[in-house]
Design a protein around this motif. Structure first.
Motif, short mmCIF file in Angstrom:
data_model
loop_
_atom_site.label_atom_id
_atom_site.label_comp_id
_atom_site.label_asym_id
_atom_site.label_seq_id
_atom_site.Cartn_x
_atom_site.Cartn_y
_atom_site.Cartn_z
N LEU A 427 27.69 31.02 44.50
CA LEU A 427 27.25 30.43 43.23
C LEU A 427 26.57 31.45 42.33
O LEU A 427 26.67 31.38 41.11
CB LEU A 427 26.30 29.26 43.51
N GLU A 428 25.91 32.43 42.95
CA GLU A 428 25.20 33.44 42.14
C GLU A 428 26.18 34.31 41.35
O GLU A 428 25.81 34.91 40.33
CB GLU A 428 24.31 34.32 43.03
N GLU A 429 27.44 34.39 41.79
CA GLU A 429 28.42 35.21 41.08
C GLU A 429 28.98 34.50 39.84
O GLU A 429 29.69 35.12 39.05
CB GLU A 429 29.57 35.59 42.02
N VAL A 430 28.70 33.23 39.72
CA VAL A 430 29.20 32.49 38.55
C VAL A 430 28.02 31.90 37.76
O VAL A 430 28.08 30.78 37.28
CB VAL A 430 30.20 31.37 38.97
N GLU A 431 26.97 32.69 37.64
CA GLU A 431 25.77 32.22 36.94
C GLU A 431 26.07 31.87 35.49
O GLU A 431 25.51 30.92 34.93
CB GLU A 431 24.67 33.29 37.01
N ILE A 503 32.61 37.06 32.16
CA ILE A 503 31.92 36.12 33.06
C ILE A 503 32.72 35.86 34.34
O ILE A 503 32.28 35.11 35.21
CB ILE A 503 31.60 34.78 32.37
N ILE A 504 33.93 36.48 34.46
CA ILE A 504 34.70 36.32 35.69
C ILE A 504 34.08 37.18 36.77
O ILE A 504 33.82 38.37 36.55
CB ILE A 504 36.17 36.72 35.46
N PRO A 505 33.79 36.64 37.95
CA PRO A 505 33.19 37.42 39.04
C PRO A 505 34.06 38.61 39.41
O PRO A 505 35.30 38.53 39.35
CB PRO A 505 33.12 36.42 40.20
N PRO A 506 33.44 39.74 39.79
CA PRO A 506 34.21 40.95 40.15
C PRO A 506 35.25 40.70 41.23
O PRO A 506 36.32 41.29 41.21
CB PRO A 506 33.12 41.92 40.63
N THR A 507 34.93 39.81 42.19
CA THR A 507 35.87 39.56 43.30
C THR A 507 37.15 38.89 42.83
O THR A 507 38.14 38.88 43.56
CB THR A 507 35.21 38.64 44.35
N LEU A 508 37.15 38.33 41.61
CA LEU A 508 38.33 37.62 41.11
C LEU A 508 39.06 38.38 40.02
O LEU A 508 40.07 37.90 39.50
CB LEU A 508 37.91 36.24 40.57
N ILE A 544 41.57 28.17 47.29
CA ILE A 544 41.22 29.56 47.59
C ILE A 544 39.71 29.70 47.62
O ILE A 544 39.01 29.18 46.76
CB ILE A 544 41.80 30.51 46.52
N THR A 545 39.20 30.42 48.61
CA THR A 545 37.75 30.65 48.66
C THR A 545 37.42 31.92 47.89
O THR A 545 38.31 32.69 47.50
CB THR A 545 37.27 30.81 50.12
N MET A 546 36.13 32.18 47.69
CA MET A 546 35.72 33.37 46.96
C MET A 546 35.69 34.60 47.86
O MET A 546 35.38 35.68 47.42
CB MET A 546 34.36 33.16 46.29
N GLN A 547 35.97 34.43 49.15
CA GLN A 547 36.14 35.59 50.02
C GLN A 547 37.61 35.99 49.94
O GLN A 547 38.45 35.49 50.67
CB GLN A 547 35.78 35.23 51.46
N PHE A 548 37.90 36.91 49.04
CA PHE A 548 39.28 37.14 48.67
C PHE A 548 40.02 38.15 49.53
O PHE A 548 41.20 38.34 49.37
CB PHE A 548 39.36 37.57 47.21
N GLU A 549 39.32 38.78 50.48
CA GLU A 549 39.98 39.81 51.25
C GLU A 549 41.17 39.25 52.02
O GLU A 549 42.25 39.79 52.04
CB GLU A 549 38.98 40.47 52.22
N GLY A 550 40.96 38.10 52.67
CA GLY A 550 42.03 37.48 53.47
C GLY A 550 43.23 37.11 52.62
O GLY A 550 44.36 37.29 53.02
N PHE A 551 42.94 36.65 51.41
CA PHE A 551 44.03 36.22 50.52
C PHE A 551 44.87 37.41 50.09
O PHE A 551 46.08 37.37 50.04
CB PHE A 551 43.45 35.51 49.30
N LYS A 552 44.20 38.55 49.81
CA LYS A 552 44.92 39.73 49.36
C LYS A 552 45.82 40.26 50.48
O LYS A 552 46.94 40.65 50.27
CB LYS A 552 43.94 40.81 48.91
#
Length: 557
Positions: A427-431, A503-508, A544-552
């Motif tokens: 949640l902190e990544e989408v403040e 405002i898009i989180p770096p992980t996305l 999709i979760t915000m833990q994107f490593e698995g998705f990539k």
């Protein structure tokens, strides 16, 4: 009473039958082929031959297992057989269901199955609450199959608009476990003396509750009970259960971020517990340019059914549905009723049960369901057939006990295996989203919600009544009547519909272009006739979760 009990398993040694091996008329087989049903489901394979033999049958299988076709195909076949010897047109079958939406869907399935013999088989749905005189001419013509709620058909029987004492051959009660809980016990008991002493009876149910057992003793004679030996929900390989701890304001922020960042892919149903919350979320999301359709018991039945049909056709992707427990407990105390809204609600309405939502990728419990059964039925809206699905439940501190109860129940059914996964959302990544969400959520005030409810009801009643005759003459133009239009009872700020890059989180960031992909997917909904290509995207995880490593990694492989 002697009862034959069949316990079915997908590990049956016998080779499964195909539809063409069941002595089904070629005209019905053509309707089945047009629907794209290649092989019968387990319940259809077992039930159809027994029903064609004329046996009374109790079908017990979870929602989405093909129960409707399991009784509809034999009913149509037996009517076609009887027409070879009978001279007069008569009502041969009555199908009872607890909600108007389900009645509409049953009638549609029958019409799809009889598309090649529509002149021989006529089916009508009389569940709509219109003046009896309007429906009387349809009954005078004695259609072969009448679909209705118990209360509505009883009104016609009392008014002498329908007489089946000599002609009725088959009685079907669908979603039998809800018939009594919707308050129809007295209606069913009053109806039975108007039926002949001998007829074939079929009960279809998701559970074998005490109500079903009582109904079975009233309706069935020496029945065969077919119990599908299957779990209550799709397996974990097909259906993923997530939970996320959040209070209401954070729930709203997360929902906004999930939708705008396209972490939710495919068609979704957002469940809430009240009608007011339906409209609050609709008003909240429309400020960000997110179109949604509302489904609740206050809307006219025809509009509810039309909304579901358009959703199934892929015309829009998000439904906000109120799963109101009051609808399943119409006999609650007067004190409890007085605390609820005074607006007229339709007790013959159901959302979490009965309605055949198609190709739903995600169920989102914005409000956690009030009991285990409701969770199971909500989750049963997704992961149907061979499609992947996910259930994401937002859980507040007050709802933790409800989550534990559901988790304990599902773990017991899955031999102690853990069912729920924690949804990884930072949640902190989408403040920045949270900041926007706070103002938009507050803008959807009680006054705005009340105005939205009134505006929607007036608008849909107008659509339902004033345009009825026009759409009867121009059925193709019905597509222009959409139910996801903005209500505009809150101020819309155009810039909120866009998501600035900063405002898009770096992980996305690496998923820029997901919007273009999503547009192509929506076009697939409208253009492809093959269900495999039509919903190809659901083979991947629809949430999709915000833990994107698995998705990539999955994407590269």
């Amino acid at each position: 009473m002697h009862v034959q009990f069949y316990k079915m398993s997908e590990e049956n040694e016998e080779k499964p039958k195909n539809f063409h091996e069941m002595e089904i008329d070629d005209r019905i087989l053509k309707g089945i082929a047009k629907l794209g049903w290649q092989t019968p489901t387990l319940i259809q394979e077992q039930a159809i031959p027994l029903l064609l033999e004329g046996k009374d049958v109790l079908l017990r299988a979870r929602t989405g297992s093909g129960k409707t076709a399991a009784f509809a195909i034999p009913v149509i076949q037996k009517i076609l057989n009887s027409k070879q010897t009978t001279i007069h047109q008569e009502v041969k079958a009555i199908i009872l269901a607890p909600s108007k939406e389900l009645c509409s869907q049953i009638c549609k399935v029958i019409k799809d199955l009889t598309i090649k013999c529509s002149r021989e088989i006529r089916c009508i749905d009389i569940s709509a609450q219109v003046d009896l005189a309007i429906q009387k001419p349809m009954l005078v013509e004695k259609p072969d199959i009448v679909v209705s709620t118990p209360a509505r058909i009883l009104q016609h029987v009392r008014a002498s608009n329908l007489n089946v004492k000599e002609s009725l051959e088959m009685l079907v009660i669908d979603e039998a476990d809800l018939i009594f809980s919707f308050g129809y016990e007295s209606e069913v008991k009053e109806l039975l003396p108007f039926f002949p002493k001998i007829y074939q009876a079929i009960l279809a149910s998701a559970t074998l509750s005490e109500d079903v057992k009582n109904l079975k003793s009233l309706v069935l004679h020496n029945p065969v009970t077919l119990k599908l030996n299957e779990p209550e929900l799709a397996p974990s390989s097909q259906l993923t259960h997530y939970h996320l701890n959040a209070e209401e304001m954070d729930k709203a922020s997360i929902l906004y971020a999930l939708l705008k960042l396209h972490l939710i892919r495919g068609k979704s149903i957002i469940f809430v517990n009240t009608v007011d919350k339906c409209y609050k979320i609709k008003l909240y999301l429309e400020q960000f340019g997110i179109k949604t359709c509302v489904l609740n018991s206050e809307l006219p039945a025809k509009i509810r059914c039309h909304s579901v049909n358009q959703f199934n056709q892929g015309i829009y992707d998000i439904i906000i549905a109120s799963d109101e427990k009051a609808l399943e407990n119409p006999g609650e105390s007067h004190d409890n009723k007085t605390k609820k809204s005074k607006r007229r609600k339709d007790k013959e309405s159901g959302v979490s049960r009965g309605i055949d939502f198609q190709y739903v990728a995600n169920v989102i419990n914005f409000d956690f369901p009030l009991d285990i059964e409701s969770y199971i039925h909500r989750a049963g809206r997704t992961a149907r057939g061979n499609n992947q699905g996910s259930v994401l439940s937002f859980v507040s501190i007050k709802e933790q006990e409800l989550l534990k109860a559901v988790e304990t129940h599902l773990q017991a059914k899955q031999s102690g295996e853990s069912i729920f996964q924690t949804y990884q959302f930072k949640l902190e990544e989408v403040e920045a989203f949270r900041y926007r969400a706070r103002d938009a959520w507050r803008a959807a005030t009680k006054i705005a919600v009340r105005e939205a409810r009134l505006k929607e009801i007036k608008q849909e009643i107008f659509n339902c009544q004033k345009l009825k005759s026009f759409f009867e003459d121009n059925p193709n133009d019905l597509q222009v009547l959409r139910h996801d239009k903005a209500l505009h009872t809150v101020k819309i700020q155009q810039h909120l519909a866009d998501v600035p890059d900063y405002i898009i989180p770096p992980t996305l960031k690496n998923l820029s272009g997901i919007t273009r992909k999503r547009k192509r997917t929506r076009n697939q909904f409208r253009t492809s006739e093959s269900s495999n290509s039509k919903f190809q995207m659901q083979k991947n995880n629809p949430l999709i979760t915000m833990q994107f490593e698995g998705f990539k990694k999955k994407k590269k492989s």
